[in-house]
Scaffold this motif. Structure first.
Motif, PDB file in Angstrom:
ATOM      1  N   ALA A 133      29.070  15.398  -3.706  1.00  0.00           N
ATOM      2  CA  ALA A 133      30.448  14.921  -3.810  1.00  0.00           C
ATOM      3  C   ALA A 133      30.810  14.607  -5.253  1.00  0.00           C
ATOM      4  CB  ALA A 133      30.639  13.697  -2.930  1.00  0.00           C
ATOM      5  N   SER A 134      29.846  14.188  -6.068  1.00  0.00           N
ATOM      6  CA  SER A 134      30.133  13.840  -7.457  1.00  0.00           C
ATOM      7  C   SER A 134      30.469  15.065  -8.297  1.00  0.00           C
ATOM      8  CB  SER A 134      28.951  13.096  -8.060  1.00  0.00           C
ATOM      9  OG  SER A 134      27.816  13.935  -8.072  1.00  0.00           O
ATOM     10  N   ALA A 135      30.201  16.266  -7.807  1.00  0.00           N
ATOM     11  CA  ALA A 135      30.491  17.472  -8.568  1.00  0.00           C
ATOM     12  C   ALA A 135      31.965  17.859  -8.470  1.00  0.00           C
ATOM     13  CB  ALA A 135      29.622  18.621  -8.085  1.00  0.00           C
ATOM     14  N   LYS A 136      32.726  17.191  -7.631  1.00  0.00           N
ATOM     15  CA  LYS A 136      34.145  17.488  -7.484  1.00  0.00           C
ATOM     16  C   LYS A 136      34.965  16.574  -8.365  1.00  0.00           C
ATOM     17  CE  LYS A 136      34.251  19.580  -3.009  1.00  0.00           C
ATOM     18  NZ  LYS A 136      35.188  19.953  -2.006  1.00  0.00           N
ATOM     19  N   LYS A 137      36.059  17.103  -8.866  1.00  0.00           N
ATOM     20  CA  LYS A 137      36.980  16.336  -9.703  1.00  0.00           C
ATOM     21  C   LYS A 137      37.901  15.522  -8.805  1.00  0.00           C
ATOM     22  CE  LYS A 137      39.455  15.280 -13.320  1.00  0.00           C
ATOM     23  NZ  LYS A 137      39.033  14.196 -14.131  1.00  0.00           N
ATOM     24  N   ALA A 138      37.909  14.217  -8.991  1.00  0.00           N
ATOM     25  CA  ALA A 138      38.791  13.339  -8.219  1.00  0.00           C
ATOM     26  C   ALA A 138      40.007  12.986  -9.067  1.00  0.00           C
ATOM     27  CB  ALA A 138      38.040  12.069  -7.832  1.00  0.00           C
ATOM     28  N   PHE A 139      41.182  13.057  -8.452  1.00  0.00           N
ATOM     29  CA  PHE A 139      42.400  12.656  -9.148  1.00  0.00           C
ATOM     30  C   PHE A 139      43.452  12.262  -8.117  1.00  0.00           C
ATOM     31  CE2 PHE A 139      43.128  17.010  -8.092  1.00  0.00           C
ATOM     32  CZ  PHE A 139      44.500  17.157  -7.939  1.00  0.00           C
ATOM     33  N   ALA A 140      44.414  11.474  -8.559  1.00  0.00           N
ATOM     34  CA  ALA A 140      45.486  11.024  -7.659  1.00  0.00           C
ATOM     35  C   ALA A 140      46.524  12.144  -7.533  1.00  0.00           C
ATOM     36  CB  ALA A 140      46.138   9.773  -8.216  1.00  0.00           C
ATOM     37  N   LEU A 141      46.992  12.354  -6.324  1.00  0.00           N
ATOM     38  CA  LEU A 141      48.014  13.367  -6.060  1.00  0.00           C
ATOM     39  C   LEU A 141      49.126  12.717  -5.249  1.00  0.00           C
ATOM     40  CD1 LEU A 141      48.931  16.357  -6.102  1.00  0.00           C
ATOM     41  CD2 LEU A 141      47.616  16.661  -3.997  1.00  0.00           C
ATOM     42  N   ARG A 142      50.315  12.692  -5.800  1.00  0.00           N
ATOM     43  CA  ARG A 142      51.446  12.102  -5.099  1.00  0.00           C
ATOM     44  C   ARG A 142      52.216  13.214  -4.409  1.00  0.00           C
ATOM     45  NH1 ARG A 142      50.547   9.276  -9.579  1.00  0.00           N
ATOM     46  NH2 ARG A 142      51.791  10.584 -10.928  1.00  0.00           N
ATOM     47  N   LEU A 143      52.370  13.101  -3.088  1.00  0.00           N
ATOM     48  CA  LEU A 143      53.077  14.100  -2.298  1.00  0.00           C
ATOM     49  C   LEU A 143      54.187  13.436  -1.502  1.00  0.00           C
ATOM     50  CD1 LEU A 143      50.085  16.083  -0.734  1.00  0.00           C
ATOM     51  CD2 LEU A 143      51.525  16.793  -2.624  1.00  0.00           C
TER      52      LEU A 143
END
Length: 67
Positions: free
Chosen positions: A3-13
């Motif tokens: 899971a740490s290999a994925k880029k986490a970011f906030a997405l406003r929809l």
């Protein structure tokens, strides 16, 4: 893939858009996050940019060693 290999970011929809993504995800037995990834990959492919799919995590017990 860890899971740490994925880029986490906030997405406003827009809430209605997110609800539609959740319905599509449920129909395909995926999480909303996985559905968004699929939709993004499809959109990129239509524009001529292919992204290599992530390596699938190995599941289950390792094979027994003979010896």
């Amino acid at each position: 893939m860890p899971a740490s290999a994925k880029k986490a970011f906030a997405l406003r929809l827009d809430p209605a858009l997110y609800a539609a993504v959740e319905r599509m995800a449920a129909a395909d037995l995926r999480s909303a996050n996985a559905e968004i990834e699929v939709l993004l990959r499809e959109a990129l492919a239509r524009r001529g940019m292919t992204v290599k799919p992530p390596a699938r995590a190995r599941r289950g017990r390792p094979p027994k060693e003979e010896g």
